[in-house]
Design a protein around this motif. Sequence first.
Motif, PDB file in Angstrom:
ATOM      1  N   UNK A  29      -8.991   1.340  -4.249  1.00 20.61           N
ATOM      2  CA  UNK A  29      -9.686   2.518  -3.701  1.00 20.61           C
ATOM      3  C   UNK A  29     -11.141   2.560  -4.188  1.00 20.61           C
ATOM      4  N   UNK A  30     -11.350   2.194  -5.450  1.00 22.80           N
ATOM      5  CA  UNK A  30     -12.720   2.222  -5.981  1.00 22.80           C
ATOM      6  C   UNK A  30     -13.582   1.164  -5.291  1.00 22.80           C
ATOM      7  N   UNK A  31     -13.009  -0.021  -5.062  1.00 22.25           N
ATOM      8  CA  UNK A  31     -13.784  -1.082  -4.400  1.00 22.25           C
ATOM      9  C   UNK A  31     -14.157  -0.675  -2.979  1.00 22.25           C
ATOM     10  N   UNK A  32     -13.172  -0.101  -2.267  1.00 21.68           N
ATOM     11  CA  UNK A  32     -13.451   0.325  -0.888  1.00 21.68           C
ATOM     12  C   UNK A  32     -14.523   1.413  -0.873  1.00 21.68           C
ATOM     13  N   UNK A  33     -14.377   2.396  -1.779  1.00 16.47           N
ATOM     14  CA  UNK A  33     -15.356   3.492  -1.809  1.00 16.47           C
ATOM     15  C   UNK A  33     -16.753   2.936  -2.088  1.00 16.47           C
ATOM     16  N   UNK A  34     -16.831   1.982  -3.002  1.00 17.87           N
ATOM     17  CA  UNK A  34     -18.141   1.408  -3.345  1.00 17.87           C
ATOM     18  C   UNK A  34     -18.738   0.700  -2.137  1.00 17.87           C
ATOM     19  N   UNK A  35     -17.887   0.040  -1.343  1.00 20.54           N
ATOM     20  CA  UNK A  35     -18.388  -0.668  -0.163  1.00 20.54           C
ATOM     21  C   UNK A  35     -18.974   0.304   0.866  1.00 20.54           C
ATOM     22  N   UNK A  38     -20.194   4.887  -2.103  1.00 21.35           N
ATOM     23  CA  UNK A  38     -19.809   5.969  -3.020  1.00 21.35           C
ATOM     24  C   UNK A  38     -19.940   5.511  -4.460  1.00 21.35           C
ATOM     25  N   UNK A  39     -20.390   6.427  -5.317  1.00 21.37           N
ATOM     26  CA  UNK A  39     -20.468   6.120  -6.749  1.00 21.37           C
ATOM     27  C   UNK A  39     -19.565   7.088  -7.501  1.00 21.37           C
ATOM     28  N   UNK A  40     -19.003   6.588  -8.594  1.00 24.60           N
ATOM     29  CA  UNK A  40     -17.977   7.395  -9.271  1.00 24.60           C
ATOM     30  C   UNK A  40     -18.568   8.596  -9.994  1.00 24.60           C
ATOM     31  N   UNK A  41     -17.849   9.715  -9.905  1.00 21.45           N
ATOM     32  CA  UNK A  41     -18.217  10.909 -10.669  1.00 21.45           C
ATOM     33  C   UNK A  41     -16.981  11.346 -11.453  1.00 21.45           C
ATOM     34  N   UNK A  42     -17.186  11.791 -12.670  1.00 22.57           N
ATOM     35  CA  UNK A  42     -16.058  12.292 -13.473  1.00 22.57           C
ATOM     36  C   UNK A  42     -16.397  13.704 -13.914  1.00 22.57           C
ATOM     37  N   UNK A  43     -15.534  14.627 -13.598  1.00 23.39           N
ATOM     38  CA  UNK A  43     -15.769  16.020 -13.992  1.00 23.39           C
ATOM     39  C   UNK A  43     -14.607  16.470 -14.880  1.00 23.39           C
ATOM     40  N   UNK A  44     -14.779  17.588 -15.592  1.00 24.16           N
ATOM     41  CA  UNK A  44     -13.733  17.995 -16.544  1.00 24.16           C
ATOM     42  C   UNK A  44     -12.390  18.280 -15.878  1.00 24.16           C
ATOM     43  N   UNK A 107     -17.255   9.493  -5.490  1.00 27.84           N
ATOM     44  CA  UNK A 107     -15.790   9.368  -5.453  1.00 27.84           C
ATOM     45  C   UNK A 107     -15.221   9.617  -6.842  1.00 27.84           C
ATOM     46  N   UNK A 108     -13.938   9.957  -6.885  1.00 24.63           N
ATOM     47  CA  UNK A 108     -13.289  10.234  -8.181  1.00 24.63           C
ATOM     48  C   UNK A 108     -11.814   9.894  -8.113  1.00 24.63           C
ATOM     49  N   UNK A 109     -11.270   9.632  -9.276  1.00 22.94           N
ATOM     50  CA  UNK A 109      -9.822   9.509  -9.434  1.00 22.94           C
ATOM     51  C   UNK A 109      -9.482  10.466 -10.560  1.00 22.94           C
ATOM     52  N   UNK A 110      -8.681  11.474 -10.264  1.00 21.29           N
ATOM     53  CA  UNK A 110      -8.501  12.525 -11.255  1.00 21.29           C
ATOM     54  C   UNK A 110      -7.092  13.095 -11.238  1.00 21.29           C
ATOM     55  N   UNK A 111      -6.585  13.510 -12.405  1.00 25.09           N
ATOM     56  CA  UNK A 111      -5.344  14.275 -12.376  1.00 25.09           C
ATOM     57  C   UNK A 111      -5.617  15.671 -11.806  1.00 25.09           C
ATOM     58  N   UNK A 112      -4.652  16.222 -11.076  1.00 24.71           N
ATOM     59  CA  UNK A 112      -4.757  17.592 -10.566  1.00 24.71           C
ATOM     60  C   UNK A 112      -3.462  18.313 -10.937  1.00 24.71           C
ATOM     61  N   UNK A 130     -10.462  10.857  -4.447  1.00 27.47           N
ATOM     62  CA  UNK A 130     -11.180  11.661  -3.470  1.00 27.47           C
ATOM     63  C   UNK A 130     -12.587  11.151  -3.260  1.00 27.47           C
ATOM     64  N   UNK A 131     -13.122  11.418  -2.079  1.00 30.12           N
ATOM     65  CA  UNK A 131     -14.534  11.116  -1.818  1.00 30.12           C
ATOM     66  C   UNK A 131     -15.207  12.375  -1.280  1.00 30.12           C
ATOM     67  N   UNK A 132     -16.463  12.556  -1.629  1.00 34.99           N
ATOM     68  CA  UNK A 132     -17.228  13.705  -1.148  1.00 34.99           C
ATOM     69  C   UNK A 132     -18.610  13.194  -0.755  1.00 34.99           C
ATOM     70  N   UNK A 133     -19.007  13.475   0.494  1.00 30.35           N
ATOM     71  CA  UNK A 133     -20.329  13.030   0.958  1.00 30.35           C
ATOM     72  C   UNK A 133     -21.154  14.261   1.326  1.00 30.35           C
ATOM     73  N   UNK A 134     -22.353  14.344   0.776  1.00 28.94           N
ATOM     74  CA  UNK A 134     -23.185  15.536   0.960  1.00 28.94           C
ATOM     75  C   UNK A 134     -24.464  15.188   1.718  1.00 28.94           C
ATOM     76  N   UNK A 135     -24.852  16.071   2.639  1.00 24.15           N
ATOM     77  CA  UNK A 135     -26.189  15.963   3.205  1.00 24.15           C
ATOM     78  C   UNK A 135     -26.278  15.639   4.675  1.00 24.15           C
TER      79      UNK A 135
END
Length: 450
Positions: A29-35, A38-44, A107-112, A130-135
């Motif tokens: 998923x990370x490789x596809x998102x990067x292609x 998307x760049x990884x974001x990590x939030x609390x 993009x992110x990979x996170x526990x929910x 998840x992926x989020x695209x803004x703008x």
Amino acid sequence: MGNLTGAPRGTQDILPANSYKWRYVERVVAEEAKAFGYREIRTPAFEHTELFSRSVGEGTDVVQKEMYTFSDRGGRSITLKPEGTAGVVRALLEHGSFNEPLPIKSFYITPCFRYEKPQAGRMREFHQFGVEAFGSSSPLIDAETIFLGQSILSRLGITDVSLQINSIGCPACRAKYREVLQEFLTSRKEMLCDTCLGRLDKNPMRILDCKNPDCAEVAKDAPHILDYLCKECQEHFEGVKGALDTLGVSYTINPKIVRGLDYYTRTVFEFTTASIGSQGAVCGGGRYDRLVEELGGPSIPALGFGMGLERLILLMECNNCAFEEEAPCDIYIGSMGEAPAQIAAKMAASLRSEFGVYAECDLMGRSVKAQMKYANKIGARFSAVVGETELEQKKITIKNMVSGETREMTLDKDFIEHLADFMAYEQLYNSCEDMEKRFQTTFQDKEPKP
Ligand code: HAM
């Protein structure tokens, strides 16, 4: 087993026998998102509760019934994140990221965490990619995002999913639709379940995707949001469909896809499957053009999706999809006796640190026979045994565990370098042979039939 040692309900341990599946999926998923940029974001893992009540929506099931909310020792109301989007928006706002050139793709990979009734594919702690695209408000980005979801599913070998899309319009068209829908549902309210009766006032659109058979029956004849879209929303939806057609993505329009979170506007979509029971939504997402502004930022359109990794892996297992195995042990260096064990440990250490080789040696004081059995169990590609004789004669035999061939090597000062070279050469040679065999098979397949 007492409660102290049992995992909490709705959570699961991912043991080493399975963790490689997770690492494989996370890598893909990370490789596809990067292609897709998307760049990884990590939030609390936790945020102020207000962030979720304001974004996901006060009236939603998630906020009303499912959040893990508590007061911390400083008296603040804190919530474990029930989804990934809100935290990303908060973080980008906080760090002034919206002043940077758009689009911003994260993009992110996170526990929910959601306090739901656990069942197959529905956990209280689960993981979202998840992926989020803004703008961008262009329909092209809607199609691109959906295409990314599809690319991931197909790269993982998942075939039995279908894509359903809908547009739920903007607040202007939704207000008109809401009135008509409320009127329709109120005239049939005796058929609605208790939960939906509660939704009638606050969130009538959610009644459309209620699983209760009576509610589903009512929903069948309900008016469709698509008939009430304003001109701009209609044009946008046409644009999304056109772009999906151009990309060759098949979809079904399902006016009952409304999504369970309040922030959505216009395009919403889900990839669903019938193979993993009732929790068939593998991926869900859509546009949320007003959320950044509602959380105090500039007016910036946005969209994204979340994929449940537990469901994804369940589905892959049901589909017998291949999970790429991690590289097995390169070499097992066995030993006989105390001094040879020290030398074997030193050899393994040099191979690891100087050549990045995955090397193991005996740490259990086993017999040589038991050591070789263990080497087989961990799939070691090469093995060697160091004994007093080897040390005296300064010679050691390396065995290729795949072909059974052996090679004698001199234990001189360049031994480690020669060994690493030899292993690399043999591995390359084996993979070339493999490729040649595969090539021949393919070539034979293509041979014109007489
Ligand atoms: P969601 O539909 O609530 O959307 O969740 C996304 C995905 O998370 C679901 O399709 C499902 O695969 C997985 N999921 C949800 N709840 C559970 C659970 N209890 N156990 C296992 N898996 C679960 C969102 O969360 C949005 N934030 C998606 C999004 C991102 N929209 C725009 N950007």
